[in-house]
Design an enzyme around this catalytic site. Structure first.
Site, PDB file in Angstrom:
ATOM      1  N   GLU A  91       0.661  -1.257  -0.209  1.00  0.00           N
ATOM      2  CA  GLU A  91       0.032   0.000  -0.157  1.00  0.00           C
ATOM      3  C   GLU A  91       0.817   1.354  -0.097  1.00  0.00           C
ATOM      4  O   GLU A  91       1.954   1.359   0.538  1.00  0.00           O
ATOM      5  CB  GLU A  91      -1.037   0.059   1.303  1.00  0.00           C
ATOM      6  CG  GLU A  91      -1.814  -1.273   1.206  1.00  0.00           C
ATOM      7  CD  GLU A  91      -2.812  -1.183   2.407  1.00  0.00           C
ATOM      8  OE1 GLU A  91      -4.178  -1.559   1.689  1.00  0.00           O
ATOM      9  OE2 GLU A  91      -2.779  -0.856   3.321  1.00  0.00           O
ATOM     10  N   GLY A 158       6.963  -1.820   6.314  1.00  0.00           N
ATOM     11  CA  GLY A 158       8.314  -2.275   6.366  1.00  0.00           C
ATOM     12  C   GLY A 158       9.317  -1.355   7.034  1.00  0.00           C
ATOM     13  O   GLY A 158       8.757  -0.157   7.570  1.00  0.00           O
ATOM     14  N   GLU A 159      10.448  -1.639   7.206  1.00  0.00           N
ATOM     15  CA  GLU A 159      11.395  -1.058   8.102  1.00  0.00           C
ATOM     16  C   GLU A 159      12.621  -0.584   7.218  1.00  0.00           C
ATOM     17  O   GLU A 159      13.427  -1.428   6.652  1.00  0.00           O
ATOM     18  CB  GLU A 159      11.973  -1.944   9.052  1.00  0.00           C
ATOM     19  CG  GLU A 159      13.201  -1.494   9.796  1.00  0.00           C
ATOM     20  CD  GLU A 159      13.259  -0.046  10.173  1.00  0.00           C
ATOM     21  OE1 GLU A 159      12.148   0.492  10.819  1.00  0.00           O
ATOM     22  OE2 GLU A 159      14.176   0.942  10.104  1.00  0.00           O
ATOM     23  N   SER A 190      11.638   6.713   8.512  1.00  0.00           N
ATOM     24  CA  SER A 190      11.147   6.587  10.017  1.00  0.00           C
ATOM     25  C   SER A 190      11.798   5.029  10.053  1.00  0.00           C
ATOM     26  O   SER A 190      11.655   4.225   9.324  1.00  0.00           O
ATOM     27  CB  SER A 190       9.669   6.473   9.799  1.00  0.00           C
ATOM     28  OG  SER A 190       9.324   5.883  11.296  1.00  0.00           O
ATOM     29  N   SER A 213      10.838   6.036  15.710  1.00  0.00           N
ATOM     30  CA  SER A 213       9.670   5.479  16.289  1.00  0.00           C
ATOM     31  C   SER A 213       9.930   5.150  17.691  1.00  0.00           C
ATOM     32  O   SER A 213      10.377   4.056  18.091  1.00  0.00           O
ATOM     33  CB  SER A 213       8.900   4.310  15.603  1.00  0.00           C
ATOM     34  OG  SER A 213       8.659   4.639  14.215  1.00  0.00           O
ATOM     35  N   LEU A 214       9.858   6.030  18.680  1.00  0.00           N
ATOM     36  CA  LEU A 214      10.409   5.574  20.207  1.00  0.00           C
ATOM     37  C   LEU A 214       9.057   5.180  20.774  1.00  0.00           C
ATOM     38  O   LEU A 214       9.446   3.839  21.481  1.00  0.00           O
ATOM     39  CB  LEU A 214      10.603   7.122  20.640  1.00  0.00           C
ATOM     40  CG  LEU A 214      11.214   6.999  22.151  1.00  0.00           C
ATOM     41  CD1 LEU A 214      12.453   6.213  22.026  1.00  0.00           C
ATOM     42  CD2 LEU A 214      11.810   8.345  22.808  1.00  0.00           C
ATOM     43  N   HIS A 215       8.101   5.728  20.726  1.00  0.00           N
ATOM     44  CA  HIS A 215       6.830   5.000  21.802  1.00  0.00           C
ATOM     45  C   HIS A 215       6.835   4.756  23.179  1.00  0.00           C
ATOM     46  O   HIS A 215       5.871   4.440  23.739  1.00  0.00           O
ATOM     47  CB  HIS A 215       6.263   3.741  20.697  1.00  0.00           C
ATOM     48  CG  HIS A 215       5.984   4.052  19.458  1.00  0.00           C
ATOM     49  ND1 HIS A 215       5.289   5.033  18.870  1.00  0.00           N
ATOM     50  CD2 HIS A 215       6.448   3.253  18.270  1.00  0.00           C
ATOM     51  CE1 HIS A 215       5.218   5.029  17.759  1.00  0.00           C
ATOM     52  NE2 HIS A 215       6.007   4.305  17.304  1.00  0.00           N
ATOM     53  N   ASN A 289      -3.914   4.547  16.330  1.00  0.00           N
ATOM     54  CA  ASN A 289      -4.986   4.289  15.531  1.00  0.00           C
ATOM     55  C   ASN A 289      -5.475   2.699  15.596  1.00  0.00           C
ATOM     56  O   ASN A 289      -4.565   1.987  16.095  1.00  0.00           O
ATOM     57  CB  ASN A 289      -4.506   4.276  13.985  1.00  0.00           C
ATOM     58  CG  ASN A 289      -4.341   5.762  13.614  1.00  0.00           C
ATOM     59  OD1 ASN A 289      -5.072   6.545  13.805  1.00  0.00           O
ATOM     60  ND2 ASN A 289      -2.984   5.877  13.237  1.00  0.00           N
ATOM     61  N   CYS A 332      -1.588   5.871  10.048  1.00  0.00           N
ATOM     62  CA  CYS A 332      -0.085   5.496  10.858  1.00  0.00           C
ATOM     63  C   CYS A 332      -0.495   4.007  11.244  1.00  0.00           C
ATOM     64  O   CYS A 332      -1.306   3.698  12.082  1.00  0.00           O
ATOM     65  CB  CYS A 332       0.492   6.480  11.681  1.00  0.00           C
ATOM     66  SG  CYS A 332       0.793   7.857  11.106  1.00  0.00           S
TER      67      CYS A 332
HETATM   68  N1  SAH Z   1       9.271   0.782  10.498  1.00  0.00           N
HETATM   69  C1  SAH Z   1       9.363   1.959  10.337  1.00  0.00           C
HETATM   70  C2  SAH Z   1       8.559   2.644   9.299  1.00  0.00           C
HETATM   71  C3  SAH Z   1       6.957   2.671   9.857  1.00  0.00           C
HETATM   72  S1  SAH Z   1       6.454   4.268  10.003  1.00  0.00           S
HETATM   73  C4  SAH Z   1       9.267   2.476  11.957  1.00  0.00           C
HETATM   74  O1  SAH Z   1       8.749   1.708  12.945  1.00  0.00           O
HETATM   75  O2  SAH Z   1       9.279   3.884  12.202  1.00  0.00           O
HETATM   76  C5  SAH Z   1       4.914   4.086  10.713  1.00  0.00           C
HETATM   77  C6  SAH Z   1       4.661   4.820  12.025  1.00  0.00           C
HETATM   78  O3  SAH Z   1       3.386   4.359  12.509  1.00  0.00           O
HETATM   79  C7  SAH Z   1       5.692   4.150  12.983  1.00  0.00           C
HETATM   80  O4  SAH Z   1       6.157   5.483  13.858  1.00  0.00           O
HETATM   81  C8  SAH Z   1       4.891   3.441  13.836  1.00  0.00           C
HETATM   82  O5  SAH Z   1       5.343   2.955  15.089  1.00  0.00           O
HETATM   83  C9  SAH Z   1       3.749   4.267  13.983  1.00  0.00           C
HETATM   84  N2  SAH Z   1       2.443   3.222  14.024  1.00  0.00           N
HETATM   85  C10 SAH Z   1       2.228   2.016  14.158  1.00  0.00           C
HETATM   86  N3  SAH Z   1       1.028   1.438  14.517  1.00  0.00           N
HETATM   87  C11 SAH Z   1       0.577   2.356  14.804  1.00  0.00           C
HETATM   88  C12 SAH Z   1      -0.727   2.632  15.425  1.00  0.00           C
HETATM   89  N4  SAH Z   1      -1.678   1.691  15.442  1.00  0.00           N
HETATM   90  N5  SAH Z   1      -1.336   3.971  15.637  1.00  0.00           N
HETATM   91  C13 SAH Z   1      -0.451   4.695  15.396  1.00  0.00           C
HETATM   92  N6  SAH Z   1       0.790   4.690  15.024  1.00  0.00           N
HETATM   93  C14 SAH Z   1       1.216   3.423  14.588  1.00  0.00           C
END
Ligand code: SAH
Length: 355
Positions: A91, A158-159, A190, A213-215, A289, A332
């Site tokens: 996608e 993907g990463e 990212s 993507s820290l989270h 999301n 996202c």
């Molecule tokens: N693999 C890379 C590229 C993906 S970017 C990465 O991890 O950064 C997609 C972004 O959306 C990343 O920051 C990911 O962590 C975030 N993401 C994944 N699932 C999500 C969700 N359910 N809600 C909001 N953000 C999410």
């Protein structure tokens, strides 16, 4: 097997042509046709027919097929599902912002990073995308939608750092003055934090924006929701970010999806503020999301507000990401690979509001 000519840079096409006994200047003509979306050598009308035949014998050209196109009724976001040359499908999302159109591209078919809240990793990694396939996501999104693309985010499936060489080559292609010529300052990459690649990336001295993507700001929380943290750790990640910033002078952006009861407490906010400041990072909060297979919920508005206040009071630059394309699952973390062996043909679908 025929070579993938779209993954080659002009200098490399030149070498191929010289080996075929052709003049060098043809390379630029071929490159420019390819990057305008021509996928049949016979349409390259300024090339002699004998050369077109040689090219056809030696090189493969493929045009990705739109399997599905969904247009958000809420904000005009478009989500494409492309069929690739081997029947896999990925996608791509086109978003409209005040400053222009941004395309969000996938870099792999599936993903092996295993983040607990993300749809893209369900089913694991199938294969890397070729540079040409990532380029075609940009090119054909632009051609099909008629919207000129000014920005690219490598934030689809993907990463990107797990497909390092192909992604670097894609960047060189899309940035090329004779191609789409999209400036590096208009590109964000990212990563979930594959720190062993940060130095390589910094050394290329690209002017792109690195998003991490820290989270979660602590190992206990982060390792629980992001397997990529296990064996690496937040401290090593911060160290890698600091080095990256020192070397490139480019501020890093931390992406932080707010998950109810998981990473949204005051303690998390304070620690995040400390880390963001230590590496001069900008924080981009993403309201979580919905992903059907996952049990996580987005943080409440109240928790988000309190969280933002702590960051701001600590002097951290923080923004909240707008949710785009939610009625077509284009936000996202909602993108997923599909296997579409039997082609469904091209279908255009308009999402119903509030489905
Ligand atoms: N693999 C890379 C590229 C993906 S970017 C990465 O991890 O950064 C997609 C972004 O959306 C990343 O920051 C990911 O962590 C975030 N993401 C994944 N699932 C999500 C969700 N359910 N809600 C909001 N953000 C999410």
């Amino acid at each position: 097997m025929k070579k993938d000519i779209l993954s080659l840079l002009p200098g490399e096409i030149e070498e191929e042509l010289v080996a075929l006994g052709e003049p060098k200047f043809r390379a630029e003509q071929v490159f420019s046709w390819l990057h305008r979306g021509v996928r049949d050598f016979d349409e390259m009308t300024n090339l002699p027919r004998s050369l077109r035949e040689k090219l056809r014998e030696r090189f493969a050209l493929y045009r990705p097929k739109v399997l599905k196109k969904q247009v958000s009724q809420l904000d005009g976001t478009i989500k494409y599902l492309w069929e690739l040359r081997d029947g896999n499908a990925v996608e791509t999302v086109v978003m409209q912002y005040k400053h222009g159109n941004t395309v969000c591209v996938s870099s792999q078919v599936g993903c092996r990073q295993g983040c607990a809240f993300c749809a893209s990793t369900i089913g694991g990694l199938v294969r890397n995308l070729e540079p040409s396939e990532i380029l075609d996501e940009v090119l054909f999104s632009q051609l099909d939608s008629g919207r000129e693309i000014s920005n690219i985010v490598l934030m689809g499936i993907g990463e990107p750092l797990d497909n390092f060489d192909n992604v670097m080559r894609f960047l060189a292609l899309v940035n090329h003055p004779k191609g789409l010529n999209i400036g590096m300052r208009h590109i964000s990459l990212s990563t979930c934090g594959l720190i062993e690649r940060f130095e390589d990336l910094a050394e290329r001295d690209l002017q792109l924006t690195l998003s991490v993507s820290l989270h979660a700001p602590d190992d206990e929380t982060r390792s629980k929701i992001m397997p990529a943290n296990r064996g690496r750790g937040v401290e090593a990640l911060m160290e890698a970010c600091r080095k990256y910033y020192d070397k490139t002078g480019r501020r890093i952006s931390f992406e932080y999806a707010m998950i109810d009861g998981v990473n949204d407490t005051e303690k998390h906010a304070r620690l995040l503020a400390k880390e963001a400041k230590s590496v001069a990072a900008h924080v981009n909060l993403i309201p979580l999301n919905h992903v059907e297979e996952r049990q996580f919920k987005p943080s409440t508005a109240g928790h988000m507000k309190a969280f933002i206040r702590i960051l701001e009071e600590s002097g951290v630059n923080v923004t909240v990401r707008r949710r785009l394309g939610s009625d077509v699952d284009a936000s996202c973390g909602q993108l997923r690979r599909k296997m579409q062996k039997s082609s469904a043909g091209s279908a255009e679908e308009t999402a119903r509001e509030d489905s």
